[in-house]
Scaffold this active site. Sequence first.
Site, PDB file in Angstrom:
ATOM      1  N   CYS A 127       0.832  -1.210   0.000  1.00  0.00           N
ATOM      2  CA  CYS A 127       0.000   0.000   0.000  1.00  0.00           C
ATOM      3  C   CYS A 127       0.864   1.257   0.000  1.00  0.00           C
ATOM      4  CB  CYS A 127      -0.885   0.043   1.242  1.00  0.00           C
ATOM      5  SG  CYS A 127      -2.037  -1.314   1.343  1.00  0.00           S
TER       6      CYS A 127
HETATM    7  C1  BEZ Z   1       0.569  -4.586   1.851  1.00  0.00           C
HETATM    8  O1  BEZ Z   1      -0.003  -3.562   1.531  1.00  0.00           O
HETATM    9  O2  BEZ Z   1       1.771  -4.695   1.752  1.00  0.00           O
HETATM   10  C2  BEZ Z   1      -0.193  -5.763   2.385  1.00  0.00           C
HETATM   11  C3  BEZ Z   1      -1.335  -5.566   3.122  1.00  0.00           C
HETATM   12  C4  BEZ Z   1      -2.001  -6.670   3.625  1.00  0.00           C
HETATM   13  C5  BEZ Z   1      -1.523  -7.959   3.349  1.00  0.00           C
HETATM   14  C6  BEZ Z   1      -0.388  -8.123   2.567  1.00  0.00           C
HETATM   15  C7  BEZ Z   1       0.286  -7.020   2.079  1.00  0.00           C
END
Ligand code: BEZ
Length: 212
Positions: A46
């Site tokens: 994200c």
């Molecule tokens: C991420 O944004 O890196 C992420 C969020 C939840 C689960 C796996 C990755």
Amino acid sequence: MASIRLGDIAPDFTAETSQGELNFYDYLGDGWGILFSHPADFTPVCTTELGTAAKFKDEFEKRNVKMMALSVDGAESHAEWIKDINETQNTIVNFPIIADEDRKVSDMYDMIHPNANDTLTVRSVFIVGPDKKIKLILTYPASTGRNFYELLRVIDSLQLTANHKVATPANWKHGEKVVVSPSISTEEAKEIFSGGVEEVKPYLRLTPDPTT
Ligand code: BEZ
């Protein structure tokens, strides 16, 4: 909540965001919108997505598209996370992130898919047209970051096909040949498209991008 489908009216809402309380429709005005969800604050994928979105803001603005992101954490958490995004992605987050702690907007847009994760949102994308109808929906799992070049590409296609009797073929990019809409005859197409019409098959007619 029934899922949202293409052509539905995008549900309106007023929500707390990283830029204060905002109403979705007021924020979009008469333009296009993109609403995209993120599983949670302070997560690696994200962080890269929001940094990339910030760097692409000029490209979205050129297309008259306003961005609004969503994460199920609160506004204070967003403010701290935005500092990290700006620092690590070398940018400035310049669009609002909804603080959807009560899951109001996530539920409205069916962004939580319980068999994937029962509390976090998946990576949903909704593109909304000036008529407030849903023009495109994408759903990615948490583990896969989205491709923002693809988002610009589909916006180019959506905007072109909204205004011209054409559709865009596989892997099409702005400026490349388009296909004539099946709703018009080759005769009509030849009158409409000054760049000419190539009839490969009676149902497969190509013409230069009418905007170039
Ligand atoms: C991420 O944004 O890196 C992420 C969020 C939840 C689960 C796996 C990755």
